[in-house]
Each structure stands twice: as C-alpha cells, then as structure tokens.
Design an enzyme around this catalytic site. Structure first.
Site, PDB file in Angstrom:
ATOM      1  N   SER A 548       2.104 -10.206  -2.407  1.00 24.24           N
ATOM      2  CA  SER A 548       2.112  -9.264  -1.467  1.00 24.24           C
ATOM      3  C   SER A 548       3.356  -8.538  -1.506  1.00 24.24           C
ATOM      4  CB  SER A 548       2.053  -9.886   0.053  1.00 24.24           C
ATOM      5  OG  SER A 548       2.031  -9.130   0.975  1.00 24.24           O
ATOM      6  N   ASP A 633      -9.147  -7.415   1.888  1.00 25.43           N
ATOM      7  CA  ASP A 633      -7.493  -7.766   2.599  1.00 25.43           C
ATOM      8  C   ASP A 633      -7.240  -6.278   3.092  1.00 25.43           C
ATOM      9  OD1 ASP A 633      -4.806  -7.950   2.605  1.00 25.43           O
ATOM     10  OD2 ASP A 633      -4.635  -8.525   0.402  1.00 25.43           O
ATOM     11  N   HIS A 668      -6.377 -11.539   2.668  1.00 24.97           N
ATOM     12  CA  HIS A 668      -4.957 -11.432   1.871  1.00 24.97           C
ATOM     13  C   HIS A 668      -4.813 -12.794   1.594  1.00 24.97           C
ATOM     14  CE1 HIS A 668      -1.358  -9.438   1.418  1.00 24.97           C
ATOM     15  NE2 HIS A 668      -0.457 -10.489   2.415  1.00 24.97           N
TER      16      HIS A 668
END
Length: 699
Positions: A548, A633, A668
């Site tokens: 991320s 995501d 995600h």
C-alpha cells in the site's frame, strides 16, 4: 467455447509481446498528454484505468498468465510453503470471549472453512448461540467482507455491514437474534454505527462517491428509509465523518476528522432525537478525540502538545478544557480507554509501547512494564465499561500473540490465551535484536530484527527488509508465523521503523509526510545500506517488501537505488502518486492532500515529482520485481501497479523477472478467505526465495 478460445488467443498474443520484453500492447494506445505547471506530461498507459474495457481485463489476465508461466518452476515450493504456513495455524479454534452486559461474545473457526463465525453465550451459562454464520453468507460468493458488527444494548438486534464486491460497497443488515431473521436492511452505507438506548433507533454513516464518510443518519428499525433523519453532514472534502457509541453507553459521538484537525459532537443515547451538541469547534492544526468519563469528557488533543495531552471538560461546557495528563517531549500519548473506575492510557517512550493506569478516585497512577527488547502491544476487546480488568494482546517476533487480562487494582496479569502453533515452535531457535541506525541527516532509525540463532554476520545470508512509514501508523515488531518459513531457511528478517510512522512520537510522523516525505525513503535506503555495511547481508541477497503506502516506498527506492536490492515485492503499491492526487473523484484522494500534498500547488507538485514511482521510472537496470494488486481494490486502484509495471517493462534495461499479479476478485487485502490468503503469502515468499537462490526445501 468460442469466447474461451478468443480469450486464450488474445492472452497468447499479449504474452508474445511480453515475452519479447518489448513495450506491452498498452503502449500502442493513444497516450494522454497534458501540461501542469509548465511541464508536459505524457501518460502512455492511462487507458488501463478503463476497468470495464475488455482489453484492460485481457491485458491483466495476460500479465497473470505471464507471471504464472515465469513462476511455474516454483509451484512445488509454493505448495511446500503453503503447507508450512497452514501447519502453524490452529484451524479449529475459539477466540477469548469478550463480555458485554449479560453476554460473552466470541468467534469460532473450523478446519476447512475460510471464515470465522460469530457466537455468543450468556455470562450466567446456557447454550451457545450462533449470531452470524459467515461461511454460509460466503457460500457461492467470490468475496465476502463483514464490518461493524454492533449488538443493541438489550442484546436482541445485530447490525452488520456486508460487502461482496471487494470495493467496499456495503449493505447494512439488522438481524433479530431472537428469531434469527433479518428484519431490515439499508443499501449503500459506510462503516460506522451507534445504537440509542431504546434498542430501536440507531445512527449510521454514508459516504460520497469518493468513499469519504460524509453524513450521519438516524434510523428506526423497521421504518422506511425515506423517514431517516440526516443529523450531521460534512461537506469539507478534507474531512471524514464518523459515528460511534461511547463505552459507557451515555453518548453517541459523531463528527469528522482530517489529518490535521477534528470536530466532534455528542447526542445523549437516552434522547436520540436531540440535535448534536458540539464539543469544540474545529481549529486549523488542532486534533482531538473524545471519551466520556462519569460526569465529564476526557479529550486527547495535540492543542499545545505535539505529542498530545489529555484534558478534561464538563458535560455542560465541553469546550472548556483543563489539564488531566500533561504533554511531554519524551512520551507520545496514543489512545485513551475510559472504564468506570480507571483510565488506561496507551503511550510510547523511546519507541516502545507502555500502559499507564490512572485510578479515577485520585490514587497514584502506575505503569505496566514489558520484558522484551522489541514487542507489540495493543488493546484487545474491551467492551465492558464497568470492569476492573483491561485486556490487551502482547506479542514479539519470538512470542506468539497472547491475550492477557490485567487486574487494574491488584496489578496482576492473567494469560487467557496464546496463539498455538500446531506444527511446533521453539523460540530458542531464534534471536531478536534491536538496533538504531543513523540516517544521513543524523536521525536514529529503530530496526527490529528476527534471526535464526547463530546467523553469520559475514554477508553470505539473504535478508528481507520490511517497512511501511506513512499515515503515522506505527509498525511495531509483531509475531508472524508465516515469516518463519523464510527465517527457517536462513533468511534474516527486519522491520525498519522509518519516519512517517509514530514509533518515535509525533515528530517522527511529521518528518515523514508532505514536504518531508523523502525522509521515509532515505531512512529505508540508509537502513538497507547499514545491513550491507555491517555484513548482515549483501546487495545480491537483500529483498525489499512493503504494501500500500509501503508499496509507494518500494517503488521509490527501486528507482532511487536499484543496485541495493536483489528483489522488490510491492503489494498493492500506491505508485502513481501525481495522477491519483490530481483526481479527487478517486477514493482517498482529496483528504490525502494533507498527507502527500496537492499537485495543483506548484511547490507540492515539484516535491511529489521528485519521488512518485511511476513518474520516475527511467532507463536503467532494476532488481527482480513482483507487484501484486486486486481488480476491485478501492484504496489503491489496480491501474496504479499495472501502469507502473507497463512503464518498467518498456524502459528497464535488465533481463530480471518483472511480474504483475492481479487477484481478479480481491480487494485491498487480497482474497477474503483465509486459505486463499495463505496461498498468496506462499506465492510471494516463493518469489523472494527464488530470487536469492533458496528455492529448495528447509535445510
């Protein structure tokens, strides 16, 4: 059959281009060209944002096929890793019950089932009750995520949010736990609910098109949604709205917060139709959060205290604050839990977590100490306001997570449960080290290391360096049963606690964001250089990993120092910073102008331009690279890593593997079921081990 064959032929054509290491088919599309602050910007791969374009899906599937082909020789290793990871998991298990009122709540997992189920039983005894069968809900679905489970004060109704898209598209359900039937539902809600005392009224949250919580509503179970009352709306795109019920049950706390300011309101749960009353108006640069304690509020704030302080305010005048715990340059106050007779403050000193227990009857406070040189400490499931114990989870790289109940009066702790490792775990086989590495500007960066005992410091062994370094999130050294599959093969493992987190206090965060963001990348590079210089590893055996915002870190250091790493694994990486931060329609963008900067401002654009991974790919040799993403995501869109890999493939001058792996039904965090997630970990580890020449079985 023709459709399947067409897909295969399309993928084959795409793969032939990829195999030749030429620019991918995306390059043949018309690029997007614009000008910003006098710079002409050309985006050859902008078209990959077209999620519903069949060519985009075919392109991602072709990349998946290319990755599978390149990793085919590791399939046996992947299976061994998966079995090892699974062997350290107690598949049939129970969580420690958490009391709330007349009930104890817990989860149960069962061998072969991908999700935990939610149960409860009465404190006074009786049969267990299955509240929510998550595996039944997941049946036939490619993805399932449940959020916000919230039981009414009388224990009859359960609120829960369900997402089956992986794109955080939630439907709220109200389940009558007495009858077992769903009696109400609301489509298109956001994560955040709070019950009123009447057990019929609750507050919920909705979001705007960019998935920013922006409105709080009041709903009565069983009534049409058209009658719902909007009790609060936040139109400032920098702010995120939220709603919750105070632990003592006296107030609904609602309002909004950004990365630099906040503003909260309260509504008595006994009078849910009252208009919300503001605690303190927002002020630039002032953050605060609110807890209720008896006849007053306790407020954690950075007003006049960079590392935060705690103030008290009366219910009648909540905006008039008096000191309760002063701020300190050496102690960072992270959170406050208010119980009926005690307050537990989670804080940090010297980068390590502590608990400070304050009796509310005026007796002296005390601190709770912990033995290890590096560890992780987190409050657990503390649901009961009238409690004399505080529950926390303690773990270290060589101590599996343990749930403790701490007696706040006797100052004793009781172990309730420690994670079992069915295949066996001997902590004496490992050692934990903590080092302070001097960064280029003199900052001392903490590093936590997990090593197989007897690890040679001669540069011969592989090493995995993990980091995050954003949003003030502290990446404390935790226990990872899966990473043992690397360490058991002789791989050293380290977490670099770089600037951008709050491990060393608020200044550590401030010095790693906005126009200080380069410190994050420099810290990581300096730690990596230290590992090589001190002969913990060598550049030919060093692997970098982050996800991320940590994936942004991976992209930046790959551009800045590709010679320093053998391989880079970037999970759901935020790598297209400028294009994303220019598009306020995307989730997270607008409010994160206070995190990264707004490219519409010339000075902030120029700074981001210095590190944005996608914008800084250049014609040079790169390490082995694996980028992972998920099609659905909503936090880092799939097209960011897809575009990054496409540009890398077009410009890099080496013959090292470059793989993009897209989970076509994930979010995600990847897949939602635990077994699928274990396989995803095994895949990434197989790539790492292959890169450093350790593709065989455990020695």
């Amino acid at each position: 059959m023709r459709h399947v064959l067409l897909q295969f032929l399309t993928a084959s054509c795409l793969l032939s281009s990829l195999t030749a290491q030429s620019a991918p088919p995306a390059a043949r599309r018309i690029p997007k060209v614009d000008t910003l602050h006098g710079e002409v910007r050309v985006d050859d791969y902008f078209w990959l944002r077209e999620k519903r374009n069949p060519e985009v899906i075919a392109y991602l599937e072709a990349e998946n096929a290319w990755t599978a082909q390149g990793m085919r020789h590791t399939e046996a290793l992947q299976e061994r890793l998966y079995r090892e990871i699974l062997g350290r998991v107690k598949e049939t298990d129970l969580s420690v019950p958490a009391r709330k009122g007349a009930w104890e709540y817990f989860t149960r997992t069962a061998e072969g089932k991908g999700y935990p189920d939610f149960w409860r039983r009465r404190v006074q005894g009786g049969a267990e009750q299955l509240m929510l069968d998550q595996n039944a809900l997941a049946a036939g679905k490619a993805y399932l995520s449940l959020e916000g489970l919230d039981v009414s004060p009388d224990g009859r109704y359960l609120l829960y949010l369900q997402d089956t898209t992986a794109f955080r598209e939630y439907t709220l359900y109200v389940k009558d736990l007495a009858s077992g039937t769903v009696i109400d539902s609301l489509v298109g809600v956001w994560n955040g609910t709070a019950w009123a005392d009447d057990n019929r009224t609750f507050f919920y949250l909705t979001a705007d098109s960019a998935k920013r919580g922006n409105a709080v509503w009041r709903h009565v179970v069983g009534t049409p949604r058209s009658r719902d009352v909007n009790v609060f709306r936040e139109d400032d795109v920098l702010q995120n709205a939220g709603v919750r019920r105070s632990l003592d049950g006296r107030y609904v706390i609602l309002g909004s917060a950004s990365f630099t300011s906040s503003e909260w309101r309260v509504i008595p749960t006994a009078r849910p139709t009252e208009p919300p009353r503001i605690v303190a108006p927002r002020r630039p640069g002032v953050e605060y959060d609110v807890e209720h304690a008896g006849d007053r509020f306790l407020i954690r704030t950075n007003d006049g205290a960079r590392n935060f302080r705690i103030v008290a305010a009366s219910e009648r005048e909540p905006g008039r604050w008096t000191d309760w715990q002063a701020g300190s340059d050496s102690v960072f106050i992270g959170s406050v839990l208010v119980l009926k007779r005690h307050v537990v403050v989670s804080q940090r000193r010297g980068g390590l977590q502590q608990l400070r227990v304050v009796p509310l009857d005026g007796r002296p406070a005390h601190e709770v100490s912990f033995p290890d040189a590096a560890y992780s400490l987190s409050p657990a499931d503390n649901r009961e306001y009238d409690s004399g114990t505080f529950r926390f989870v303690y773990e270290s790289p060589v101590s599996p997570p343990a749930v403790y109940d701490y007696d706040l009066e006797r100052r004793t702790r009781t172990l309730r449960k420690q994670q079992e490792i069915p295949s066996g775990f001997d902590p004496s086989r490992y050692e934990v080290r903590r080092a302070m590495v001097t960064a280029r500007d003199g900052a001392e960066v903490p590093v936590s290391m997990l090593l197989p005992r007897g690890f040679p410091q001669d540069g011969s062994r592989p090493f995995l360096l993990y980091a995050y370094g954003s949003y003030g999130y502290s990446m404390d050294p935790w226990f990872s049963s899966s990473v043992l599959s690397l360490v058991d093969r002789g791989v050293g493992y380290a977490i670099a606690h770089i600037r951008g987190g709050q491990e060393m206090g608020r200044a550590w965060y401030d010095d790693g964001k906005m126009l200080n963001k380069l410190n994050t990348f420099h810290d990581y590079i300096d730690v990596a250089e230290w590992l090589v210089r001190e002969r913990w590893t060598s550049t030919s055996r060093l692997v970098a990993n982050g996800g991320s915002a940590g994936g942004l870190l991976m992209g930046a250091v790959a551009n800045m120092r590709p010679d320093l790493f053998r391989a880079v694994v970037a999970d759901v990486p935020f790598v297209d910073v400028i294009n994303t931060m220019l598009d306020a329609s995307l989730p997270l963008t607008a409010q994160e102008w206070e995190q990264w900067g707004n490219p519409m401002k010339p000075d902030e654009y120029a700074y981001i331009r210095r590190y944005s991974p996608y914008d800084n790919v250049t014609r040079q040799a790169y390490p082995w690279i694996l980028a992972t993403t998920s099609l659905n995501d909503s936090q880092v869109m799939y097209h960011e890593p897809a575009k990054w890999v496409a540009r890398l493939r077009a410009l890099k001058t080496d013959g090292n593997p470059l793989y993009l792996r897209t989970i076509m039904t994930g979010g995600h965090g990847g897949s939602s079921g635990r077994y699928d997630r274990y396989r995803e970990i095994a895949f990434r580890y197989a790539f790492m081990l292959d890169a450093v020449g350790l593709g065989g079985p455990v020695p």
